[in-house]
Design a protein around this motif. Structure first.
Motif, PDB file in Angstrom:
ATOM      1  N   VAL A 233       0.826  -1.210   0.000  1.00 10.48           N
ATOM      2  CA  VAL A 233       0.000   0.000   0.000  1.00 10.48           C
ATOM      3  C   VAL A 233       0.860   1.260   0.000  1.00 10.48           C
ATOM      4  CG1 VAL A 233      -1.887  -1.141   1.214  1.00 10.48           C
ATOM      5  CG2 VAL A 233      -0.154   0.083   2.525  1.00 10.48           C
TER       6      VAL A 233
ATOM      7  N   GLY B 203       3.169   1.684  -2.160  1.00  4.39           N
ATOM      8  CA  GLY B 203       3.601   1.895  -3.529  1.00  4.39           C
ATOM      9  C   GLY B 203       4.951   1.261  -3.805  1.00  4.39           C
ATOM     10  N   ASP B 204       5.619   1.802  -4.805  1.00  7.09           N
ATOM     11  CA  ASP B 204       6.881   1.232  -5.278  1.00  7.09           C
ATOM     12  C   ASP B 204       8.026   1.683  -4.382  1.00  7.09           C
ATOM     13  OD1 ASP B 204       8.545  -0.235  -6.869  1.00  7.09           O
ATOM     14  OD2 ASP B 204       8.745   1.302  -8.417  1.00  7.09           O
TER      15      ASP B 204
ATOM     16  N   SER C 227      -3.205   8.638  -2.299  1.00  4.62           N
ATOM     17  CA  SER C 227      -2.246   7.685  -2.878  1.00  4.62           C
ATOM     18  C   SER C 227      -2.466   6.284  -2.330  1.00  4.62           C
ATOM     19  CB  SER C 227      -0.812   8.146  -2.600  1.00  4.62           C
ATOM     20  OG  SER C 227      -0.558   8.174  -1.201  1.00  4.62           O
ATOM     21  N   THR C 228      -2.894   6.166  -1.065  1.00  2.00           N
ATOM     22  CA  THR C 228      -3.203   4.853  -0.503  1.00  2.00           C
ATOM     23  C   THR C 228      -4.418   4.243  -1.209  1.00  2.00           C
ATOM     24  OG1 THR C 228      -2.349   5.601   1.639  1.00  2.00           O
ATOM     25  CG2 THR C 228      -3.653   3.582   1.626  1.00  2.00           C
TER      26      THR C 228
ATOM     27  N   CYS D 173      -3.287   2.818  -4.567  1.00  2.00           N
ATOM     28  CA  CYS D 173      -2.656   1.498  -4.418  1.00  2.00           C
ATOM     29  C   CYS D 173      -3.700   0.417  -4.150  1.00  2.00           C
ATOM     30  CB  CYS D 173      -1.629   1.531  -3.295  1.00  2.00           C
ATOM     31  SG  CYS D 173      -0.198   2.570  -3.624  1.00  2.00           S
ATOM     32  N   SER D 174      -4.696   0.749  -3.350  1.00  2.00           N
ATOM     33  CA  SER D 174      -5.731  -0.225  -3.035  1.00  2.00           C
ATOM     34  C   SER D 174      -6.544  -0.579  -4.276  1.00  2.00           C
ATOM     35  CB  SER D 174      -6.644   0.329  -1.939  1.00  2.00           C
ATOM     36  OG  SER D 174      -7.654  -0.595  -1.618  1.00  2.00           O
TER      37      SER D 174
ATOM     38  N   ARG E 247      -5.570  -0.377  -7.369  1.00  2.00           N
ATOM     39  CA  ARG E 247      -4.690  -1.171  -8.235  1.00  2.00           C
ATOM     40  C   ARG E 247      -4.684  -2.633  -7.803  1.00  2.00           C
ATOM     41  NH1 ARG E 247       1.573   0.373  -8.235  1.00  2.00           N
ATOM     42  NH2 ARG E 247       1.243  -0.137  -6.039  1.00  2.00           N
ATOM     43  N   ASN E 248      -4.525  -2.892  -6.496  1.00  2.00           N
ATOM     44  CA  ASN E 248      -4.491  -4.276  -6.018  1.00  2.00           C
ATOM     45  C   ASN E 248      -5.819  -4.985  -6.244  1.00  2.00           C
ATOM     46  OD1 ASN E 248      -1.842  -4.483  -5.198  1.00  2.00           O
ATOM     47  ND2 ASN E 248      -2.250  -3.795  -3.101  1.00  2.00           N
TER      48      ASN E 248
END
Length: 1230
Positions: free
Chosen positions: A753, A755-756, A1125-1126, A1129-1130, A1132-1133
């Motif tokens: 979560v 990111g990269d 941003s969190t 990421c969520s 995306r997952n």
């Protein structure tokens, strides 16, 4: 030219060879059997590949030297070279190549095969701490890693060796649930799990696990069945809760005999069988079993010790003496044998020799822990030895002195009675008692003498400890049953001859002295509590607790460490020494173990034990520069762990990795930060050995080499699952995020979560370090008088800017009725409410010492349960006792302990106290008044508030968004910790006593984490109390202050703190989450760090962040970007998971979510599972799994039902609607 051409041909790889080499990486380690003839071609290819890669590196280095620049070598070359060297078991060079790759490749953390290979190299060198870090990073970076089960097995072994059995069990369970190919069979893993239940004291679970294993119809090797039966048999013998004694003994003998059916050559099983027979009084069978044990195993001190017990039970002191002498000659550190030998001398009225043996027993006790009984005997004899010797000087000596016995040969009758199969029976005659020691020495046994000589050549002969004079009037030896019978007959007989009258007087005098000693012993018990002697199987003797000379009790440990488990360690009393007996003998030249099976990957087998199987093996070859002992204890090689060997081995590792002469950690790790890797075989700065000794002009052209270099780099980049992922940002819409991510998750990829970013790690200490005079900063404090001051925004801002704040007078300013939380009110409200109790040792707040007085970090705190009413009684009784002591002191009345050199304060510190903790006050019906009262607090401190992040979780998290109460007596400790997920906390002292606080700013938690590791305690799960001097040496500032009744302590996010009660008091506490960037950032970082450490985050951060986006309008730019941003990421997952499930051909079923439903966690790895749930029926229950664990259970998800709780459109809508508000709309609290 001919030579150059030849070398050129060797170094030139065909295209097919190049492609084959690219298929090999660290994942093949342990599954490639290069020592087998059929793999000879593969081994040749790997060796050729190593030469080629080294030639590429060497060529680039020479070119750079000619051009005056730096070598231009792709980092991937070093990674590939490391893999090949690992497969060829060239560990030092593999380490060198891996470290060079680490330095050259910034994103090395994305390369799971690299971290996996590096972990195996560290594991090979016994650098378990470094291996653990590398393996954990693999599981964090790639949870679905193909060799995850191999990692779990290694971590299971590492934590088992470190005696962290909970973690070990968890990893073995994870390995068992994984269906991937494995170096251990399922049977071996199940056997380890059963044993872990046993060593944890979960005896019923262990029994069931062993029985299931034995009854399994799977193809299980005989050695495994033998081990399981052996363990189960001894479990029945030693654990009372498994049934009635006679039935247990029958089952014990049955299973031990079954074990011998599968493995007759196991000396330990024969030994344990002898112990069982001995406890039943079957002397003949016991002796036969012991003889078989000696025949099957090389010189066992335990067996000889037990033979000595058997002889002593049969009133054959001379034979017992010789057996004990044999035991201590075989193992001079065998504390139990020394203790038993001392008791033998004591019963034979030879106190000087007894004292010598007791002193040796105390010097060889496990960990230096001497039982109070043994130390009491030593002290008594030292003080009164001269008087005892005077009293006994006219009495003839019945046994040779210890010095004489040490030099005597071992009699043949002790080693060749297998035919008769039993010790001498004692002849009884009316009116006389057989005199001990009348048995004559037989002929010398050449076999045993040869073993003794070999043993003496192997070890330096230590000098016997001489008796330290002075000692006491001896209490006569305990009258044996036949002596009591003689006494009774003589008392009832009318006419006695002179010899009989003398015998009667002697026996009557013995009884009198025995009674006097018993009275003294009762007084001693009242003053210090009765503790078992170091060898309770023997009669107490004349100078210690008395007891009938009967069968051996269960406190005898069956293998290797009988001394340690016979009362030496109070913590281990009352439980079978199961750790000690799970270490099979290695007998003869077989080198086999009961857990032998498919061998671990090459490189895990100790030298000289090619088939010794399945537990962490050491290296077969070691670098001389490392100075690391390559040998592991045999029990570790065999798949089982002996407690003494666990402890000794762990201590050896600690010495190796911490001493100045051994630079293993720095040499192996160098924290993997900077500097070139050096090797004794290296070439220049590359640190990689090249087998080529000439620079050949006829080799492959540099262009060709660089072309292959790029091919390797390309292959390496393709291995990384991150390279093809699209770049996302918070300005994209929800639909755009789903669209660009669609199709990228078919391989089962999941991401952090955060990111990269690299895996989280403890922070380095702030720089520059603080000067010493600033390490005790004043505690931020606020004094409140008015109610309006408590609700001021300035107070909230001040608290949220400090690591810790004590707010004086908060309760009085708000007129809080703290009496609602008093012990009396609690008893009246809910007397039977549950309380968790921690038993602790009372100590001064600024110190933490072990039983020897050494400063340590480990804080012993044993858990139990009680009720509020019962703890209230204890709390009141403790207070009354203290008042009584104070009154006695005021009157000049002192206890015996008050007059000694240690003083009453010292004795108090040794006192055990009980701390009532984690009393749950979440029930609104039971605790309505109390919960209403704390609602008077200002919004930023309130349990429920719009400005409290935890109020947006949507369900109860006990102890975090509910109130917990703590009931304390002086000395009650809350060990060091950070709050769950780094949230803030509020703590109010109810009174009437004070508490003392210690707190360290969040920036220094990495330093404390490192110090916990050095002191052998786990930072996240362990119980630790920092030594202040250690903190100051590391330049760590410590806030220290007193919390008085009515004071509120605000603990900032991530603040490390520990607390001790000074008086009798209650405290209430709960967590809060300020709506700040720092709080959410620290919460997410700890969420990911917990995932790395395989530790459950009880705050479901993903669930929380989505609820914040749904419920809260945010005006702070940084906070908004962090939350947004969190969410990116969520989303995306979620899309990646949908891709994977779709590729499996599985339909996702709608499940929904009810109000107040708790967040879900994976049943295996305990990570939060958001939205898409993988559900499988298990033990008639439906349990949730994460995607990665589901794949490990079955790659095609057979048996799983996939559910979703939120509609994708709804989540996209929440994401799109969540926008930043104008600053004037910022929420401060309401």
């Amino acid at each position: 030219m001919i030579e150059m051409a030849s070398e050129s041909e060797i170094l030139e790889l065909t295209q097919d060879e190049r492609q084959q080499l690219l298929k090999f990486d660290s994942c093949s380690f342990g599954f490639l059997k290069l020592d087998k003839p059929e793999e000879a071609s593969t081994k040749c290819l790997l060796e050729k590949g190593v030469k080629f890669y080294e030639f590429v590196i060497k060529t680039a280095v020479k070119k750079a030297k000619r051009d005056g620049g730096k070598p231009q070598i792709e980092a991937a070359i070093f990674c590939r070279l490391g893999h090949l060297l690992l497969l060829l078991e060239q560990y030092e060079k593999a380490l060198s190549a891996y470290q060079k790759y680490y330095q050259l490749h910034e994103c090395h953390w994305k390369n799971a095969p690299f971290l996996y290979g590096l972990g195996f190299v560290y594991f090979h060198f016994n650098a378990y701490q470094l291996a653990t870090r590398a393996f954990q990073q693999v599981l964090y970076t790639d949870p679905a890693f193909t060799r995850a089960n191999e990692i779990h097995i290694r971590l299971g072994f590492i934590f088992k060796i470190g005696k962290d059995f909970d973690k070990s069990l968890k990893h073995f369970r994870n390995a068992l649930s994984d269906c991937s190919p494995c170096s251990l069979t399922k049977a071996q893993i199940k056997l380890h799990i059963a044993h872990l239940y046993e060593v944890q004291g979960q005896y019923k679970q262990a029994k069931e696990a062993y029985e299931q294993f034995i009854s399994s119809e799977d193809c299980i090797e005989d050695t495994y069945r033998a081990t399981a039966n052996k363990q189960l048999g001894w479990l029945f013998h030693t654990v009372d809760i498994l049934g009635e004694k006679s039935a247990r003994e029958e089952l014990a003998i049955h299973h031990l005999k079954e074990s011998l059916k599968y493995d007759k050559s196991n000396g330990q099983t024969w030994y344990l069988l002898g112990r069982c027979y001995s406890s039943l009084g079957k002397v003949h069978d016991a002796f036969v079993s012991y003889r078989n044990s000696i025949d099957k195993s090389e010189a066992s001190a335990d067996t000889w010790c037990s033979i000595g017990v058997l002889y002593q039970q049969q009133n054959q002191p001379m034979d017992a003496l010789q057996a004990y002498i044999c035991a201590v000659q075989l193992d001079k550190s065998h504390s139990a044998a020394w203790t038993d030998l001392g008791l033998l001398y004591e019963t034979c009225s030879q106190p000087k020799d007894a004292l010598t043996c007791y002193i040796n027993a105390s010097k060889t006790a496990k960990g230096g822990v001497v039982s109070p009984s043994l130390s009491g005997k030593i002290k008594f004899l030292q003080q009164h030895l001269s008087k005892v010797m005077q009293h006994l000087q006219t009495k003839p000596r019945t046994l040779p002195s210890i010095e004489e016995a040490w030099a005597l040969p071992i009699p043949a009758e002790l080693t060749s009675r297998q035919g008769s199969g039993t010790p001498h029976t004692v002849q009884k005659s009316e009116g006389t008692s057989p005199l001990p020691g009348q048995q004559a020495f037989g002929n010398q046994s050449a076999i045993i003498e040869d073993k003794k000589k070999k043993m003496q050549r192997k070890r330096a002969a230590g000098e016997m400890e001489g008796p330290s004079p002075p000692a006491t009037p001896a209490t006569p030896q305990l009258l044996l049953p036949h002596q009591l019978q003689i006494l009774h007959q003589l008392q009832n007989k009318a006419n006695l001859d002179p010899q009989q009258r003398q015998l009667l007087q002697d026996l009557q005098h013995q009884v009198y002295l025995q009674q006097q000693h018993a009275k003294m012993h009762i007084l001693n018990q009242q003053s210090q509590g009765q503790l078992q002697s170091g060898s309770s199987s023997q009669p107490g003797g004349q100078f210690g607790p008395q007891g009938p000379l009967g069968s051996q009790p269960q406190q005898f440990s069956p293998l290797g460490t009988s001394a340690e488990n016979r009362g030496q360690d109070p913590a281990s009393q009352g439980r079978p020494p199961s750790l000690d007996r799970f270490s099979p003998f290695h007998h003869g030249n077989q080198g086999q173990s009961p857990l032998k099976g498919p061998q671990l990957p090459a490189g895990f087998q100790g030298q000289g034990h090619p088939s010794s199987g399945n537990i962490p093996f050491s290296s077969s070859t070691m670098s001389q520069d490392l100075h690391v002992d390559s040998s592991l204890p045999k029990s570790l090689e065999s798949g089982t762990v002996n407690e003494k060997e666990i402890t000794d081995f762990a201590q050896d590792l600690l010495k190796q990795f911490s001493s100045g002469s051994i630079q293993s950690q720095e040499l192996l790790g160098e924290k993997l930060t900077s500097g070139d890797v050096k090797s004794s075989h290296g070439v220049g700065s590359t640190g990689v050995h090249s087998t080529s000794t000439q620079d050949t002009a006829g080799g492959p052209s540099l262009e060709k080499l660089m072309k292959f270099d790029s091919e390797v780099s390309k292959c390496d980049s393709e291995e990384s699952k991150y390279s093809s992922l699209p770049k996302l940002n918070i300005h994209m819409s929800g639909e755009q995020i789903l669209t660009v991510c669609k199709g990228h998750g078919r391989s089962g990829l999941t991401l952090s979560v955060l990111g990269d970013r690299p895996p989280p790690r403890p922070p380095s200490p702030p720089q520059p370090p603080l000067p010493k005079d600033r390490l005790n900063p004043p505690t931020p404090s606020v004094y409140l008088e008015l109610k309006k001051d408590a609700s001021s925004p300035e107070l909230q801002q001040y608290c949220q800017s400090q690591p810790v704040v004590v707010i004086r007078g908060m309760a009085s300013a708000l007129k809080l009725d703290l009496g609602l939380f008093s012990t009396k009110s609690l008893v009246e409200a809910n007397a039977e409410h549950a309380v968790e109790v921690r038993t602790q040792k009372m100590q001064a707040p600024d110190e933490n010492r072990d039983q020897f007085g050494n400063k340590v970090w480990y804080c012993a705190s044993n858990r139990n349960r009680t009720t509020i009413a019962k703890y209230a009684q204890y709390q009141a009784a403790s207070f009354q006792e203290s008042l009584r002591e104070e009154q006695e002191k005021a009157k000049g009345i002192f206890k015996e302990s008050d007059s000694d050199s240690n003083s009453s304060v010292s004795s108090k510190r040794k006192k055990m106290i009980k701390f009532g903790t984690n009393v749950d006050l979440s029930d609104q019906k039971k605790w309505y008044q109390q919960l209403q009262e704390i609602a008077k607090l200002p919004a930023f401190c309130r349990l429920v508030s719009g400005s409290n992040l935890l109020s947006h979780v949507g369900h109860t998290i006990l102890g975090m968004n509910t109130v917990q109460l703590y009931m304390k007596v002086p000395g009650a400790r809350t060990p060091g910790h950070q709050e769950n997920n780094n949230f803030c906390s509020v703590n109010i002292n109810i009174g009437p006593g004070d508490t003392e606080w210690f707190a360290v700013p969040e920036q220094y938690w990495g330093v404390i984490h490192s110090m916990c590791e050095r002191n052998g305690v786990d930072y996240l799960t362990g119980s630790w109390w920092p030594v202040l001097e250690d903190l100051y040496e590391e330049n760590v500032p410590v806030y220290r202050f007193i919390q008085k009744p009515g004071d509120l302590v605000w603990v900032g996010p991530g603040c490390v703190h520990w607390v001790q009660a000074i008086g009798w008091c209650n405290n209430i506490a709960w967590n809060v989450g300020p709506m700040t960037t720092r709080q959410i950032q620290l919460g997410l970082e700890r969420y990911e760090y917990n995932k790395l450490q395989n530790y459950k985050s009880i705050v479901p951060m993903l669930h929380l962040v989505w609820n914040i986006a749904k419920n809260v309008k945010i005006a702070d730019q940084k906070l908004f970007e962090l939350v947004k941003s969190t969410l990116v990421c969520s989303l995306r997952n979620i899309q990646l998971t949908l891709d994977f499930v779709g590729s499996m051909g599985i339909d996702i079923k709608w499940h929904g979510r009810v109000e107040g439903e708790a967040a879900h966690y994976c049943n295996v790895c305990e990570v939060e599972v958001f939205n898409i749930l993988f559900v499988k029926e298990q033990d008639s229950k439906f349990v949730v799994h994460c995607q990665d664990c589901s794949r490990k259970i079955h790659p095609r998800l057979e048996g799983f039902v996939v559910l979703n709780q939120y509609r994708l459109d709804d989540l996209v809508g929440v994401y799109d609607v969540f926008t930043m508000q104008m600053p004037t709309r910022q929420i401060h609290g309401y």
